[in-house]
Structure formats: C-alpha cells, structure tokens
Write an enzyme that holds these catalytic residues in place. Sequence first.
Site, short mmCIF file in Angstrom:
data_model
loop_
_atom_site.label_atom_id
_atom_site.label_comp_id
_atom_site.label_asym_id
_atom_site.label_seq_id
_atom_site.Cartn_x
_atom_site.Cartn_y
_atom_site.Cartn_z
N GLU A 67 -25.25 -6.93 -7.44
CA GLU A 67 -26.37 -7.75 -6.93
C GLU A 67 -27.60 -7.65 -7.84
OE1 GLU A 67 -27.01 -6.76 -2.79
OE2 GLU A 67 -25.37 -8.08 -2.17
N GLU B 267 -18.06 -9.20 -1.36
CA GLU B 267 -18.66 -8.62 -0.15
C GLU B 267 -18.87 -9.73 0.87
OE1 GLU B 267 -22.21 -6.21 -0.47
OE2 GLU B 267 -21.57 -5.40 -2.41
C1 BG6 Z 1 -25.16 -5.51 -0.32
C2 BG6 Z 1 -24.86 -4.28 -1.12
O1 BG6 Z 1 -26.48 -5.79 -0.50
O2 BG6 Z 1 -25.07 -5.46 1.05
C3 BG6 Z 1 -24.21 -3.14 -0.37
O3 BG6 Z 1 -24.15 -4.56 -2.29
C4 BG6 Z 1 -24.81 -3.09 1.02
O4 BG6 Z 1 -24.41 -1.96 -1.09
C5 BG6 Z 1 -24.47 -4.38 1.74
O5 BG6 Z 1 -24.40 -1.99 1.76
C6 BG6 Z 1 -24.93 -4.44 3.16
O6 BG6 Z 1 -26.27 -4.11 3.26
P1 BG6 Z 1 -26.76 -2.97 4.24
O7 BG6 Z 1 -28.19 -2.80 3.94
O8 BG6 Z 1 -26.50 -3.48 5.60
O9 BG6 Z 1 -25.96 -1.77 3.92
#
Ligand code: BG6
Length: 479
Positions: free
Chosen positions: A176, A374
């Site tokens: 990201e 993701e």
């Molecule tokens: C993304 C990241 O921003 O979202 C992850 O690559 C992160 O590392 C995921 O965990 C979810 O965000 P959060 O803040 O809910 O853990």
Amino acid sequence: MAKLKKGFLWGGAVAAHQMEGGWDLGGKGISIADIMTAGTNDQARQITANIDQNHYYPNHEAIDFYHRYPEDVQLFADLGINAFRTSIAWSRVFPNGDEAEPNEAGLAFYDDLFDALLKKGIEPVVTLSHFEIPYHLVTKYGGWRNRKLIGFFVNFARVVFNRYKDKVRYWMTFNEINNQSALNDGSILTNSGIITATGENKEEAMYQAAHYELVASALAVQIGHQINPNFQIGAMIAMVPLYPATSDPKDVFKSQRAMQARYWFADVQAKGKYPNWLTKYQKDSNFHLDITLSDLDVLLAGTVDYIGFSYYMSMTVKSKKDEPINFKYEEQKDIVRNPTIPESEWGWQIDSRGLRFAMNWLNDRYGLPLFIVENGLGAVDQLDDQHRVHDNYRINYLKDHIHQMEIAVDFDGVDLIGYTPWGFIDLVSAGTGQMSKRYGMIYVDKDDAGHGTLKRYKKDSYFWYQKVIASNGEDLSTD
Ligand code: BG6
C-alpha cells in the site's frame, strides 16, 4: 457464474509483523511495528521512542505464528488455498537494516516456512516491505527521507530474491505504497519510517520518501528479473475508489483529482514516469525534492509486471463552496458519508460493486494483470461454547465481493491472477493494534490486552470459503 481460469490463485493474506510475533527471537532487530502500542478506533496507536515496559505492544507476540506455523499451515492446507501472501520482516534478515551481511537465522525461518507451504501445494506470495522497516533506519537515517535507504532496501531485496528464487514466484515491493498520501502520522510512519518533526512539511517529506521508495522499487524489479526472469514483481496499492458526492461537475473534478492524488504511485510503478499534473504541482509548491535524471531512467526501466491491490471500501468526496482552482485534495477533510451503502463497525464503507469498478478502472489505466491481495471485513466475533463462530456477516461480505470480482473477470474481461482475502487467520490490526477487529476465517483466542490461549478455531466462514475454493468460485451459496 464464475469461469475463473484454471490455476487461479485462491489464498489468504497476512503480514509478518501482524502475525509472527517472535519480535526479538532468532537475531531479529526492532522494527517500527515493535514500538507501536495498542489503540482503538477512537484512540490512535502511540509511537514510543524505545520499548517501554509500561506499555503493551501487540505485535511483539502477535499470534505467535513464529512458533505455530506448522499447525497453521496444516489449517491452511485443509482450507484448500493454493497461495499464501505474507511479507518478510526486513528486521529478521537485516536486524538494523544497514548491515552488509544478512542474519542467517532470519533467512532460515522463511526457508522453513516456504518449504512447509510448498509441501502442501501452497505458493508463497511475498511482499518485501509491509509497513515495517528496521527501527534503526528511523533513528539513524530518518527513515525513507534519506536516499541511503534505497541502497539498504536493494541489498535486502537482492538477498531474499537470491535466497528464495526457486520458492517464490510472485513478489510485491511496498505494501500500500499510496497509503501515505493521506498524510496522517500513522501512515507516514508505517509506510516510510518517518516521524515528522514539529513544523516539518509533511507533504514534502512524503513526496521525497515516496520518490526514494519508487526508485528502490524499480531497482528491485530490475534486479529480480535478472535473478529469475520468471519472477512476477508487482506494485501493491490500497485501492479505494473515490466517488463524487453528486453529479455537480465540481464534485466530479474533485473526485478525479482525489484519484490522481491516490494513484500516482501506481502510475509511476506501472508506466515508469510521473504524471504531468504532479510534476507541475510539486514545482508550483516549491518543494525541494531530490529527483535526479538518472532516477527517472531507473523508474522507466523498472516497471512492474502486475498490479496487486487491497480493496476494502469506497469513499466519497465533496467539493467545498468557492473552492479555488488550485485546491488541494485533503483526504481527512474532503470525505463525506455515502448514504447509499452501509458501513462496518469501524466506519469502513461496504461497497462490493466498488470492487468491479476498481478492477475496471485499474485495467483501463494500466493494462496489466491484477491481483486482489487483500479484501475482507473487520468485525467483532463471538466464540460460543462449542468453539464455533457464526460469522454470517463476514460470509456475506466475502460472497458479495467475490461475486463482483467474478463479474469483472467473466463479463468485463479483466485479467485476474488471484484473490487472497486479508487476515484469513485473525491477527493484530495494523490501524488500531486490536485483536478484536477480526478478519479471519480462523479464530485466534487472544484479546486486545494480550490475554488468551492462542488456540485456533475454524469459523463458519472457513467452511464456506473451503467450498468456494473447491468449486473454483462457482459455488458461493450460503446454505
Ligand atoms: C491494509 C494493510 O491497509 O489493511 C493491512 O495492508 C491491514 O496491513 C489491513 O491490516 C486492514 O486494516 P486494519 O487497520 O483493520 O488492520
């Protein structure tokens, strides 16, 4: 429905610092994730100057994957995944970041992990830097605001590319990378290891750090391809479509500028050059940026093979009354609530159709294969007496998103490598440091204060995803 290609990568995604634990084992150095305390949705994680015994640091133990990976890999294999996205903790391989020689114990850990995965037919998909750099690079060099970081990163990349050249095919350079455009302290630290000083121009610091990262990324792509021409090395961006709040042309242009501000990073990584609007903006802003002509050659010679991206939500932007023509898009202030879609308990807007939009947009703009690395829903789960979690809300979220993903592939012709939902085993939230913000299909017994047995339990979503994978995405039914 469906029609995903044979060999489609169905997987799950995690990051080293959010799950490994073992923060000081096997010669590992301190990383920036190790000096971040736990927070909540309303209270930001604190960054301490050193490890302070009076604080709780959730990433130190995380879910103890460092010790438990053999049993976890078995759970992953039983789920049926054929890809596992993780990252290599830079500070396990180079504890301080600036050493000439790597730490053998750190390298051996990933050899063992990758071997265990490959033995089960699971392909590792690896991010080089996922929100963590050795803390020493912050204290001694000021993080990515220092050009020296390029050399340190490239050394790290070369070492791991060589070491795992026969075990890993899909790589990503920076997780990201565009997150830092939001200019909040947390994202500038986690992306670039920068703790901004009072009075420092955050925007200028971000542009400088991002430039060095982009040069480092392009060099890594070139070196990786020399080491193994079959490597697929991708960008990794946080994809959040920014819709106009209304059809008012002012809102429409604002959303366009917002998209430009969020995705220029991928423009550079995929096209090898800065977009014109940004070069002009940086000049007009009188930023003093160290961007050399030879850097620009490097960027052009090191373009990525695919676009990896996370997708959780869309956002909506609204113009202000009497906005000047040279307005600056400021994410923290310009976002408004979209009344047409729901939001999660953490205020993330749930928009499965936005995934189809995102895939089409990225496909049009870059013409490269895409990889959804993701996607998921952070929610509070209840473990019942039988150690079951009935997470139908998560199943519904995943089902809707996979459905839109399949439409984008099947109807819109988007070339998609795979799908690795985030945190498919519960882990520490990057944003808040909580365990209670769970994304997993595998429940991990641990709470926000660090208490729990660390035992793993399969949630309902585990069995549902197992069926989805077994049918290569044909069967999304929920009964
Ligand atoms: C993304 C990241 O921003 O979202 C992850 O690559 C992160 O590392 C995921 O965990 C979810 O965000 P959060 O803040 O809910 O853990």
